[in-house]
Every structure is written in structure tokens, then in C-alpha cells.
Scaffold this motif. Structure first.
Motif, mmCIF file in Angstrom:
data_model
loop_
_atom_site.group_PDB
_atom_site.id
_atom_site.type_symbol
_atom_site.label_atom_id
_atom_site.label_comp_id
_atom_site.label_asym_id
_atom_site.label_seq_id
_atom_site.Cartn_x
_atom_site.Cartn_y
_atom_site.Cartn_z
ATOM 1 N N ALA A 23 0.937 -1.190 -0.170
ATOM 2 C CA ALA A 23 -0.080 -0.059 0.164
ATOM 3 C C ALA A 23 0.854 1.127 -0.011
ATOM 4 C CB ALA A 23 -0.933 0.180 1.182
ATOM 5 N N PHE A 24 2.233 1.036 0.577
ATOM 6 C CA PHE A 24 3.046 2.183 0.639
ATOM 7 C C PHE A 24 4.458 1.519 0.336
ATOM 8 C CE2 PHE A 24 -0.220 3.595 3.736
ATOM 9 C CZ PHE A 24 -0.509 5.273 3.188
ATOM 10 N N LYS A 25 5.216 2.329 -0.450
ATOM 11 C CA LYS A 25 6.389 2.213 -0.985
ATOM 12 C C LYS A 25 7.389 1.729 0.080
ATOM 13 C CE LYS A 25 9.840 3.621 -4.769
ATOM 14 N NZ LYS A 25 9.782 4.461 -5.728
ATOM 15 N N THR A 26 7.238 2.635 1.142
ATOM 16 C CA THR A 26 8.512 2.250 2.233
ATOM 17 C C THR A 26 7.632 2.179 3.489
ATOM 18 O OG1 THR A 26 8.829 4.811 2.770
ATOM 19 C CG2 THR A 26 10.212 3.621 0.999
ATOM 20 N N ARG A 27 8.320 1.641 4.485
ATOM 21 C CA ARG A 27 7.728 1.708 5.819
ATOM 22 C C ARG A 27 7.450 2.998 6.381
ATOM 23 N NH1 ARG A 27 9.465 -2.477 10.905
ATOM 24 N NH2 ARG A 27 7.834 -1.855 12.372
ATOM 25 N N THR A 28 8.654 3.842 6.180
ATOM 26 C CA THR A 28 8.558 5.121 6.751
ATOM 27 C C THR A 28 7.345 5.934 6.400
ATOM 28 O OG1 THR A 28 10.903 5.180 6.914
ATOM 29 C CG2 THR A 28 9.787 7.415 7.109
ATOM 30 N N LEU A 29 6.883 5.717 5.077
ATOM 31 C CA LEU A 29 5.731 6.647 4.308
ATOM 32 C C LEU A 29 4.585 5.920 5.220
ATOM 33 C CD1 LEU A 29 6.852 6.563 0.634
ATOM 34 C CD2 LEU A 29 6.584 8.485 2.107
ATOM 35 N N ALA A 30 4.627 4.628 5.493
ATOM 36 C CA ALA A 30 3.224 4.102 6.202
ATOM 37 C C ALA A 30 3.103 4.410 7.501
ATOM 38 C CB ALA A 30 3.384 2.498 5.993
ATOM 39 N N THR A 31 4.214 4.581 7.891
ATOM 40 C CA THR A 31 4.291 5.503 9.544
ATOM 41 C C THR A 31 3.708 6.616 9.527
ATOM 42 O OG1 THR A 31 6.300 3.831 10.114
ATOM 43 C CG2 THR A 31 5.865 5.655 11.582
ATOM 44 N N ASP A 32 4.315 7.609 8.487
ATOM 45 C CA ASP A 32 3.924 9.093 8.720
ATOM 46 C C ASP A 32 2.545 9.089 8.241
ATOM 47 O OD1 ASP A 32 6.674 9.528 8.907
ATOM 48 O OD2 ASP A 32 7.087 10.021 6.831
ATOM 49 N N ALA A 33 2.118 8.244 7.104
ATOM 50 C CA ALA A 33 0.642 8.455 6.919
ATOM 51 C C ALA A 33 -0.270 7.966 8.023
ATOM 52 C CB ALA A 33 0.232 7.235 5.986
ATOM 53 N N CYS A 34 0.101 6.985 9.006
ATOM 54 C CA CYS A 34 -0.650 6.491 10.410
ATOM 55 C C CYS A 34 -0.406 7.936 11.347
ATOM 56 C CB CYS A 34 0.002 5.660 10.808
ATOM 57 S SG CYS A 34 -0.297 4.049 10.062
ATOM 58 N N LYS A 35 0.614 8.157 11.448
ATOM 59 C CA LYS A 35 0.708 9.622 12.394
ATOM 60 C C LYS A 35 0.147 10.894 11.548
ATOM 61 C CE LYS A 35 5.418 8.377 13.992
ATOM 62 N NZ LYS A 35 6.806 8.667 13.994
ATOM 63 N N ALA A 36 -0.125 10.964 10.601
ATOM 64 C CA ALA A 36 -0.733 12.068 9.926
ATOM 65 C C ALA A 36 -2.458 11.846 10.023
ATOM 66 C CB ALA A 36 -0.474 12.410 8.737
ATOM 67 N N GLY A 37 -2.991 10.840 10.250
ATOM 68 C CA GLY A 37 -4.249 10.677 10.383
ATOM 69 C C GLY A 37 -4.886 9.994 9.045
ATOM 70 N N ARG A 38 -3.996 9.322 8.111
ATOM 71 C CA ARG A 38 -4.499 9.257 6.950
ATOM 72 C C ARG A 38 -5.005 7.785 7.049
ATOM 73 N NH1 ARG A 38 -0.571 12.930 5.136
ATOM 74 N NH2 ARG A 38 0.994 11.528 5.052
ATOM 75 N N VAL A 39 -4.823 6.848 7.924
ATOM 76 C CA VAL A 39 -5.215 5.534 8.038
ATOM 77 C C VAL A 39 -5.892 5.365 9.193
ATOM 78 C CG1 VAL A 39 -4.267 3.275 8.514
ATOM 79 C CG2 VAL A 39 -2.764 4.538 7.288
ATOM 80 N N LYS A 40 -7.327 5.076 9.041
ATOM 81 C CA LYS A 40 -8.411 4.978 9.847
ATOM 82 C C LYS A 40 -9.104 3.540 10.194
ATOM 83 C CE LYS A 40 -9.818 9.664 9.012
ATOM 84 N NZ LYS A 40 -9.135 10.288 10.151
ATOM 85 N N LEU A 41 -9.563 3.376 11.417
ATOM 86 C CA LEU A 41 -10.350 2.220 11.731
ATOM 87 C C LEU A 41 -11.530 2.659 12.351
ATOM 88 C CD1 LEU A 41 -10.650 -0.918 11.954
ATOM 89 C CD2 LEU A 41 -9.224 -0.769 14.093
ATOM 90 N N ASP A 42 -12.664 2.347 11.913
ATOM 91 C CA ASP A 42 -14.008 2.819 12.515
ATOM 92 C C ASP A 42 -14.106 4.179 12.571
ATOM 93 O OD1 ASP A 42 -14.672 0.013 12.439
ATOM 94 O OD2 ASP A 42 -13.696 -0.169 14.457
ATOM 95 N N GLY A 43 -13.605 4.726 11.659
ATOM 96 C CA GLY A 43 -13.589 6.435 11.807
ATOM 97 C C GLY A 43 -12.291 7.144 12.804
ATOM 98 N N GLN A 44 -11.570 6.227 13.300
ATOM 99 C CA GLN A 44 -10.538 6.638 14.232
ATOM 100 C C GLN A 44 -9.250 6.720 13.766
ATOM 101 O OE1 GLN A 44 -11.573 7.873 17.418
ATOM 102 N NE2 GLN A 44 -13.764 7.885 16.664
ATOM 103 N N ASN A 45 -8.381 7.520 14.098
ATOM 104 C CA ASN A 45 -7.057 7.509 13.532
ATOM 105 C C ASN A 45 -6.341 6.432 14.128
ATOM 106 O OD1 ASN A 45 -7.708 9.660 12.035
ATOM 107 N ND2 ASN A 45 -6.397 11.255 13.682
ATOM 108 N N VAL A 46 -5.337 5.793 13.486
ATOM 109 C CA VAL A 46 -4.746 4.699 13.905
ATOM 110 C C VAL A 46 -3.228 4.961 14.032
ATOM 111 C CG1 VAL A 46 -3.983 2.184 13.312
ATOM 112 C CG2 VAL A 46 -6.221 3.082 12.551
ATOM 113 N N LYS A 47 -2.762 4.597 15.258
ATOM 114 C CA LYS A 47 -1.193 4.756 15.501
ATOM 115 C C LYS A 47 -0.481 3.711 14.678
ATOM 116 C CE LYS A 47 -1.694 6.706 20.319
ATOM 117 N NZ LYS A 47 -1.134 6.450 21.645
ATOM 118 N N PRO A 48 0.988 4.067 14.279
ATOM 119 C CA PRO A 48 1.760 3.059 13.760
ATOM 120 C C PRO A 48 1.748 1.733 14.063
ATOM 121 C CG PRO A 48 2.603 5.214 13.632
ATOM 122 C CD PRO A 48 1.321 5.406 14.583
#
Length: 130
Positions: free
Chosen positions: A18-43
Motif C-alpha cells: 500500500a506504501f512504497k516504504t515503511r517510513t511512508l506508512a508510519t508517516d501516514a498513520c501519524k498524519a491521520g490518513r489511516v483509519k479504523l472505524d473512523g478513528q485515527n490509527v497509531k503506527p
């Protein structure tokens, strides 16, 4: 492929490509672009099978259902076995691209638009966006 009992969401998103690097995935989680049931998810959140995540990556929005846990990054053909893309057709990039404005291009070497050309361009833009 070996499956793992516990797996972080950032590592999972990286492993299923879904992301090219793990760092990009972590940054997306921190920025609130990954959600579970409408809630932001921590990396560091643990992924569980049958959970549905909403992942935003630029203009692209995807809804991914976890069907298996994948510890290491694998090729794309194998990765699709570990998630199900349940994104509604209305949210896919292919659907949105049908409704984008036409790209206005001028011929190379045509120079700056004249006053008359500029008025025509503005009129065209106004008609399209209003």
C-alpha cells in the motif's frame, strides 16, 4: 509465506504494498490518513484479520479488509492474497478521473495568449466549473 500472530499496521501496509516504504506508512498513520472505524490509527497498532481500514494516499482513497497477516514484503501477485480491496466504485481514482476538467494546452511556440485568447479561456473555465 509465514504468517505472524502480531503485526504492526505500518509494517502490514508496507508488506501488502500500500506504501512504497515503511517510513511512508508510519508517516501516514501519524498524519491521520489511516483509519479504523473512523478513528485515527497509531503506527504501532496491531492488525487483526477481518478488520477494515480506510487508507488515504494523496487523492487516492482505499478501503482495505485484512484477510491475512504478512510479515515481510512480497511481490504484488502474492500480496493481493492478504487483503481485499472493498473500495466503493465512487471513491476509486478511475471513477474520479472521468470527471476531471479537460487540460488546456497551447501549441509549443504559439507564444503568450492574446487578450482575446485569454477571454475565451476564462469563459471556457467558467462554463465548465459553474
Amino acid at each position: 509465506m509465514p504468517e505472524k500472530e502480531k503485526l504492526r499496521i505500518d509494517k502490514y501496509l508496507w508488506a501488502i504494498r500500500a506504501f512504497k516504504t515503511r517510513t511512508l506508512a508510519t508517516d501516514a498513520c501519524k498524519a491521520g490518513r489511516v483509519k479504523l472505524d473512523g478513528q485515527n490509527v497509531k503506527p504501532s497498532r496491531e492488525v487483526k484479520i477481518n478488520e477494515v481500514y480506510h487508507v488515504a494516499k494523496g487523492p487516492d482513497r482505499r478501503v482495505l479488509k485484512v484477510t491475512g497477516l504478512l510479515e515481510n514484503r512480497v511481490d504484488a501477485k502474492t500480496a493481493v492474497n492478504f487483503y481485499e480491496d472493498i473500495t466503493p466504485m465512487e471513491e476509486t481514482q478511475a471513477f474520479k478521473s472521468m470527471f476531471h476538467a479537460p487540460i488546456l494546452k497551447r501549441d509549443r511556440g504559439a507564444g503568450r495568449p492574446t487578450k482575446r485568447d485569454r477571454r475565451e479561456i476564462d469563459e471556457l473555465k467558467d462554463d465548465f466549473f459553474n
